[in-house]
Design an enzyme around this catalytic site. Structure first.
Site, short mmCIF file in Angstrom:
data_model
loop_
_atom_site.label_atom_id
_atom_site.label_comp_id
_atom_site.label_asym_id
_atom_site.label_seq_id
_atom_site.Cartn_x
_atom_site.Cartn_y
_atom_site.Cartn_z
N SER A 8 37.03 52.65 28.46
CA SER A 8 35.80 51.88 28.33
C SER A 8 35.22 52.01 26.91
O SER A 8 35.87 51.60 25.95
CB SER A 8 34.80 52.33 29.40
OG SER A 8 33.74 51.42 29.51
N HIS B 36 36.79 50.21 37.65
CA HIS B 36 36.52 50.85 36.36
C HIS B 36 36.52 52.37 36.44
O HIS B 36 36.23 53.05 35.47
CB HIS B 36 35.14 50.38 35.86
CG HIS B 36 34.90 50.54 34.39
ND1 HIS B 36 35.48 49.72 33.45
CD2 HIS B 36 34.12 51.41 33.69
CE1 HIS B 36 35.07 50.08 32.24
NE2 HIS B 36 34.25 51.10 32.36
N ASP C 87 37.46 45.33 38.21
CA ASP C 87 36.52 46.05 37.35
C ASP C 87 35.23 45.25 37.23
O ASP C 87 35.25 44.07 36.84
CB ASP C 87 37.17 46.22 35.97
CG ASP C 87 36.38 47.10 35.02
OD1 ASP C 87 35.14 47.03 35.03
OD2 ASP C 87 37.02 47.85 34.25
#
Length: 284
Positions: free
Chosen positions: A148, A260, A227
């Site tokens: 991320s 995620h 995600d």
């Protein structure tokens, strides 16, 4: 430097250290996994950069990387995601301030006093590792990965230091931060309103400006299609487009059903470590 935690894991050692950072002007913490091979020879290094709200401990405790790192004979260094301490500027939001350093060198007040994460990861931390573990770590063989915000950091640092990093990998990275809400919130505060300055920390912009994509490190990206941040924040297609333009090697693997979280990271961590180890020449 002080060792503050230690656990035997898969024949190696998972350790945690704290030290006074001149770059960030505060105490910084990082985790280090040393595989069993480090007892007898110098081993290559993979840097792991974590995402928003994380510390150096999230990856260590959740990614399940130690078993494969032990087999391959690679060390993993996981720094914190931001400076910490009572004197360090912060905001009451998860995506700005502590835990959200974005791996930039801040130029704006009050952030510039401590938020120098790019220089910390690229310069100070490797120098410290060389001083303290020079007979254990082979810092001529380095690769970088992250998740991320940390995937953004890994891409930017790897692409800006092509002579240093043999390969780059990322899970759910922010590929074009100058174009998405996370970057458009953080970059003006850290870097000011001049958008040209932001481009130095945008992997897609760096890729687009490359003279020869074939000279860039190979990149592996893992992206879950469930995600929650995929459509609004991450934009891997923008990096793919830039890579096609310059002839760079970027492999984006889109995975049905994955989100995620660290469940996603743990599912494909072995693939990424083997990819990085291959380009590091690590054979275990």
């Amino acid at each position: 430097m002080e060792k503050i935690d230690e656990h035997k894991a898969f024949g190696g050692w998972q350790r945690r250290y704290t030290h006074a950072s001149k770059t960030c002007n505060c105490d910084m913490t990082f985790a280090l996994y040393l595989p069993p091979l480090a007892d007898t020879r110098r081993v290559p290094v993979v840097y792991w950069l974590s995402g928003l709200t994380c510390t150096d401990e999230n990856f260590v405790n959740k990614a399940g990387a130690q078993r494969v790192a032990a087999e391959l004979g690679v060390a993993i260094v996981a720094p914190d995601t931001s400076p910490r301490g009572d004197d360090v500027a912060d905001e009451d939001s998860y995506d700005m301030g502590k835990g959200a350093g974005f791996y930039v060198n801040a130029t704006e007040s009050p952030w510039a006093a401590h938020y120098q994460m790019y220089d910390y990861v690229v310069n100070e931390l490797p120098a410290l590792l060389a001083d303290e573990f020079g007979t254990t770590l082979d810092l001529a063989r380095e690769a970088i990965s992250g998740h991320s915000m940390g995937g953004h950091g890994a891409l930017v640092i790897g692409l800006r230091n092509v002579d240093r990093f043999a390969a780059i990998s990322a899970f759910s990275p922010i590929c074009a931060p100058t174009e998405v809400p996370w970057g458009m919130k953080a970059f003006p505060k850290y870097l000011g309103d001049d958008r040209e300055k932001w481009l130095a920390y945008d992997a897609t912009a760096i890729m687009n400006a490359a003279d020869n994509g074939e000279s860039l490190p190979p990149i592996l990206i893992e992206q879950g299609l469930d995600d929650q941040f995929y459509e609004e924040q991450l934009h891997p297609h923008r990096l793919e487009e830039a890579a096609d333009k310059v002839g760079a090697q970027v492999d984006v693997r889109r995975r049905d059903g994955y989100d995620h979280s660290y469940f996603f990271i743990a599912s494909f961590m072995e693939d990424h470590l083997r990819f990085l180890a291959k380009h590091l020449g690590a054979t275990g």
